[in-house]
Write a protein that holds these residues in place. Sequence first.
Motif, mmCIF file in Angstrom:
data_model
loop_
_atom_site.group_PDB
_atom_site.id
_atom_site.type_symbol
_atom_site.label_atom_id
_atom_site.label_comp_id
_atom_site.label_asym_id
_atom_site.label_seq_id
_atom_site.Cartn_x
_atom_site.Cartn_y
_atom_site.Cartn_z
ATOM 1 N N PHE A 166 5.153 2.594 0.111
ATOM 2 C CA PHE A 166 4.189 2.104 1.082
ATOM 3 C C PHE A 166 4.650 2.251 2.520
ATOM 4 N N ALA A 167 5.906 2.411 2.744
ATOM 5 C CA ALA A 167 6.382 2.349 4.115
ATOM 6 C C ALA A 167 7.041 3.639 4.601
ATOM 7 N N ALA D 157 -4.172 -1.321 -2.119
ATOM 8 C CA ALA D 157 -5.138 -0.255 -2.373
ATOM 9 C C ALA D 157 -5.613 0.348 -1.055
ATOM 10 N N VAL D 158 -5.941 -0.528 -0.094
ATOM 11 C CA VAL D 158 -6.419 -0.031 1.199
ATOM 12 C C VAL D 158 -5.285 0.699 1.932
ATOM 13 N N GLU D 159 -4.077 0.155 1.783
ATOM 14 C CA GLU D 159 -2.905 0.809 2.357
ATOM 15 C C GLU D 159 -2.801 2.248 1.822
ATOM 16 N N PRO E 5 1.132 3.936 8.367
ATOM 17 C CA PRO E 5 1.219 2.540 8.829
ATOM 18 C C PRO E 5 2.581 2.256 9.418
ATOM 19 N N LEU E 6 2.948 3.045 10.382
ATOM 20 C CA LEU E 6 4.317 2.920 10.875
ATOM 21 C C LEU E 6 4.393 2.347 12.288
ATOM 22 N N GLN E 7 3.329 1.686 12.722
ATOM 23 C CA GLN E 7 3.415 1.103 14.053
ATOM 24 C C GLN E 7 4.555 0.098 14.071
ATOM 25 N N PHE E 193 9.747 -4.756 5.073
ATOM 26 C CA PHE E 193 10.587 -4.416 3.926
ATOM 27 C C PHE E 193 12.022 -4.120 4.323
ATOM 28 N N LEU E 194 12.198 -3.504 5.483
ATOM 29 C CA LEU E 194 13.566 -3.270 5.931
ATOM 30 C C LEU E 194 14.270 -4.601 6.158
#
Lengths: 326, 250, 250, 236, 226
Positions: A166-167, D157-159, E5-7, E193-194
């Motif tokens: 996810f990241a 899911a949206v992610e 999503p890395l802002q 998470f980090l």
Amino acid sequence: MGTQESTTAGRTLRARAAGLTDQPLTLLTVAGFWTWLVVRWTNDFLLDGALIDRNTSFFPTAPFEAAASTLGGLAASLGPVGFPVGWVAGFFEFLAASIPYLPQLATGVWATILLTVLGIALGFVIAVPLSVARVYGGTLTRSVALGYTELFRGTPLLAQLFVLYFATPLTTIIRELPAVGTGFIPAQAFWVAVIAFMLNSAAYQSEYIRSALNSVPEGQLTAARAIGLSKVDGIRHVVLPQGLRYAIPGWSNELVYLIKYSSLASFITVRELFERTDAIASETYRYTELFVLAGLLYLALVLSASLLMEYVEDRVAIPGLGTTSR
Amino acid sequence: MSDPLLALDDVYKSYGEEQVLSGVSFEMDAGDVDVVIGPSGSGKSTMLRCVNRLTEIDSGDIYLDGDCVTDADTDVNELRKQVGMVFQDFNLFAHLTALGNVTLGLRKVRGMDKATAQEQGYEHLEQVGLSDQADSYPAELSGGQKQRVGIARALAMDPKLLLFDEPTSALDPELVGEVVDVMRDLAAEGITMLVVSHEMGFARSAASDIIFLDDGRIVEHGPPEQLFQNPQAARTGEFLSRLETAHEEE
Amino acid sequence: MSDPLLALDDVYKSYGEEQVLSGVSFEMDAGDVDVVIGPSGSGKSTMLRCVNRLTEIDSGDIYLDGDCVTDADTDVNELRKQVGMVFQDFNLFAHLTALGNVTLGLRKVRGMDKATAQEQGYEHLEQVGLSDQADSYPAELSGGQKQRVGIARALAMDPKLLLFDEPTSALDPELVGEVVDVMRDLAAEGITMLVVSHEMGFARSAASDIIFLDDGRIVEHGPPEQLFQNPQAARTGEFLSRLETAHEEE
Amino acid sequence: FGGGGGDGSTEITAGTAPGFPPFEMKQDGELVGFDIDLLEAVIDETDYTLAGWEEYEFKSLIPALTNENIDVVAAGMTINDERDQTIDFTDPYYSSNQAIVVREDGDFAPSSLSDLAGRPIGAQKGTTGETTVQDELISPGNLDESNYNSYGNYVLAVEDLQNGNIDAVVIDEPVAQTFAAQRPVTIAFTYETGENFGFGVRDGDDEFTQALNDGLSTVRDGSTYQDLTNKWFGQQ
Amino acid sequence: MPPLPLQSDWAFVIENLDLLLVGTGVTVALTAASILLGFLLGFPAGAVEVYGRGPLKRAVETAGVVLRGTPLLVIIILLFFGLSVSSSAFVTATIALGLRSAAYQSQIFRGALQSVDEGQLEAARAIGMGRFQAIRSVVVPQALRRSVPGFQNEFTIVLKDTSIAIVIGLGELLTVGQNLYQGGQSTAALEIFLTVSLIYFVLTFVTNRSLDRLDDHFSIPGGERA
Ligand SMILES: Nc1ncnc2c1ncn2[C@@H]1O[C@H](COP(=O)(O)OP(=O)(O)OP(=O)(O)O)[C@@H](O)[C@H]1O
Ligand SMILES: Nc1ncnc2c1ncn2[C@@H]1O[C@H](COP(=O)(O)OP(=O)(O)OP(=O)(O)O)[C@@H](O)[C@H]1O
Ligand SMILES: [Mg+2]
Ligand SMILES: [Mg+2]
């Protein structure tokens, strides 16, 4: 940290499982398990459901249901002394309840095996240089290898899976690769899980291999150098062939761990055994039956792995080298 | 006369504070068998290991067949092909058969193909009387047999010089004989050997010269008769007499 | 005269097929020091272990101070309080200091309180000349010191009889003396001891009797002078002569 | 724990699955949302008191309810037959349809379920969205099973939709609207299911169910329900 | 490529650090409780495997193999939703982690007990100690010291595996982290998470070093390091 010690623990641990695998009943169970799996997979994947419909179990439920109700009645009529019969009835009930789910779980087992095998094999490719760097490397390579190992051993696998999926842009990259997600090649989530297991398992495997390399007497490398082999060649042709044999018990242990931890891949939507079980359970609410069943399937996988590694160990055994399991 | 095969010239070596070799110099010609004796810790092993650069010296020079081998630009692997070594505790490759031990160097260092290497390997095992054990693993061999494989392994590289570091001291007394016999045969064949050993029988009958090392210095160096009958230094006599009593008891 | 302190009567013991003791009988009185000798595997250790029932016998009887101790209803822990044992490889409790080793039995078996036990423990360490090492752990002691702690540990239980199984054979030659000296002192104090040992010096000077065991049988039994000067059985003479040469070399 | 059975004990424990905005989610560590406020308001109208909230994954809520870990579920749970076999529901408190959410800047603009055929799509495990995908797409053979990803939670899911791993998410309409407001996603079309949300209660817990139904109608009759709707859905 | 999503949103992480610390507290408590339960069951189980016999020994061995062969995830779910051993997620997670840890700890202790030289037991018997007492006063104290490294490993494994309790919604560290970025206020997934990983890393690191200390403290002078 007690890596040497943990190898020993690993060894004894696996010897335990091996003790069980000595029993003919276990052997028979494992053989039956694999026969079922192979026939199921052949039917579902290769023959496109030619033998039997993909979602239909090989085994009929009716006889078990009948047995369960008969025995249940018997147990009731026996009153308080009927409880052993009651247990048997319960067992048949369990069988009857779980049989319809077997085909879907077999598909999950396939993903679990693929995930584990790829994870450990690719991890091994990284682990060998890592461990060699730890034992024979200079200050820089040694600390890089140590940092890697500490990082992956110091954080939960679950967190690693989450971060990777996810990241990081990993999914985007893999998705763009040709063939991913088409035909029988699984989609990106599976590959992210493989990468996570590879990276994580490499850290653990390198520890096992490192302590095995340390147990190869120093004189072996000296002797290799004395006949004119370079250091790298000496490690490659003399130290590693011995060290890897010493590493087998600890390594088998890691294989068993990975089989079990592969269930965490369900968190990133990989449809392995746990995910399948969980999905069915959340539809049917038959948690007990399904998870007992999943537990048994995992157990069969773990026992199979123990047997396999025992066989491998026997095959590559060299008189006087390492611990022969018997 | 030609160059000596091996020459050490004023070799110094220390480990930290400890001076292990202090100005060691000697020469040996092709075909010579020199036996090094001396008390424990006197630097015998260190001296031997300096010759094939398993240990690096601090100062001085070592020449092999006229070439200085202690130059920084010497290829140590090339050097080690020319200088075989036999170890006290054998150090046989535990994962390889006797034949595998002998052929590993031929294949991976000399780059021979498998068949040729095996053929040659057999010959060398024959030379040490072990061709019938070619397929045995080290753990399946007796100490004496192990050491003979160790010798065959060193011989296989066709070295100009063979180094032996106490080749019999890890052996049970009854097994010493077979190894000494092989070494005697090699001496008779004219192979140049530098041997650290306290096997006085071997030294008496096979040595060209005895080198007595004490505290990192060569105290005495001469043919066996001279050293045994008429030691020049008091220290030599003393050491020899202790050696005699210790070994008579066997 | 009163009962003998220890009597073995026709003791048999086998391990599977192998007959280890075949009809062993002998007696010893309080204050006696009997030394058992014999080739390896002749059953010496087994005989000793039968006395405090670390090993159970197959048939025959063993009497301690008149009581048959091989009855099924004998309390073995009670018996072992009366029969101390000193082991070849010491078997000191690795996690306890010298004093801890000596006092453990006093506290856990005799039920003494800590202070009394320590007081007594000190005395026994004193007896073996080790009171200054009371707080050292086994790993910090030399072999000879370890064995002396082992002796003090056995003495602390105030046994009627002390068993020694090759108490010096795991020791470096230079450390044997200190243990033998302690044993000699104990003998002089009148402590009854049954000792398996090939320390001939000790046997000559301290033994009341020598028992020669061969292949599970007592071949000869008598005072040291007789056995050494005038062995009755050919086997004894042969064994003794081999022993002499082996030990002279030290 | 709460013995919602009603025999004297009136403490009850509610369960929900955060990550379903605006119905329930975590903000600053606090559980908030329409369902939270509504259930609390409803219970205020009854003789029961709320001991507290337990958080689960959505699919775990029904087992948690039947195992008496919780006494009532308030988690935007659609009333349907399958669930009704296992648990009971209160009267509906909200009507919703399924929205099909896609990336805002993407070129994929489906207008009916059949447009989703062959596309990787996602839904939350155990939700009506998942049932819709199963019944309308997978079972008729319009979608290969391997193309369907099931998530423990809508946010994941949206992610994954934003990441491009899937092309559409099937999701309850009000939730979809919240996401569309906050994230670069948009509602492609709505699939009419006419489904109703109800509070989940244990089978046979009739007294409690009745109390909740009464409370619910009181809340609906007053201004509270409208206030809450304005509070949580108002900003659209 | 679609936007990632890395802002960077470290501010959000810092704002919510207190929540993460609460989760850390739950994680630590869960680890401690599970290890303790694992010890209480695992130590006797190990002793039974070494000194026991008959059906008891076989039962313990089989239970061990089953627990070691089943994923923790399956054990947790089964205990919580299947068997419903407790309505509390914390208690269930403790039982699941504790049972599994007991199965592993039993192996650690079994190995350690077996590694104590037989002569030790014999010497204890020779001064008149009963079998049980000899095991308790002589073998066990040595075995416990030797099991420290294995124990250390087990500790870190349990600590990390507490994250799996996320499936039953226990508010431990990873769950808190996940809730944070699912709250709709921020999408700082990577940052969260980090941070969570770093906290785990610090926890394992600190645990390991403290156990090293403990090991030094209890090690027998001059003896082998446990
Ligand atoms: N790698 C090393 N590092 C530090 N000191 C060393 C090393 N190798 C040898 N030494 C020291 O150098 C001295 C000479 O050692 P060496 O092994 O050469 O003696 P030796 O004559 O072969 O003795 P021995 O008969 O016991 O084999 C010894 O004091 C030894 O401790
Ligand atoms: N526990 C056992 N199980 C099987 N055989 C045994 C056992 N203990 C001793 N033996 C056998 O009994 C015989 C006598 O052994 P014992 O140890 O008593 O001899 P010993 O005279 O003490 O020899 P040593 O001088 O070598 O100590 C040996 O052949 C030995 O192999
Ligand atoms: Mg040497
Ligand atoms: Mg003996």
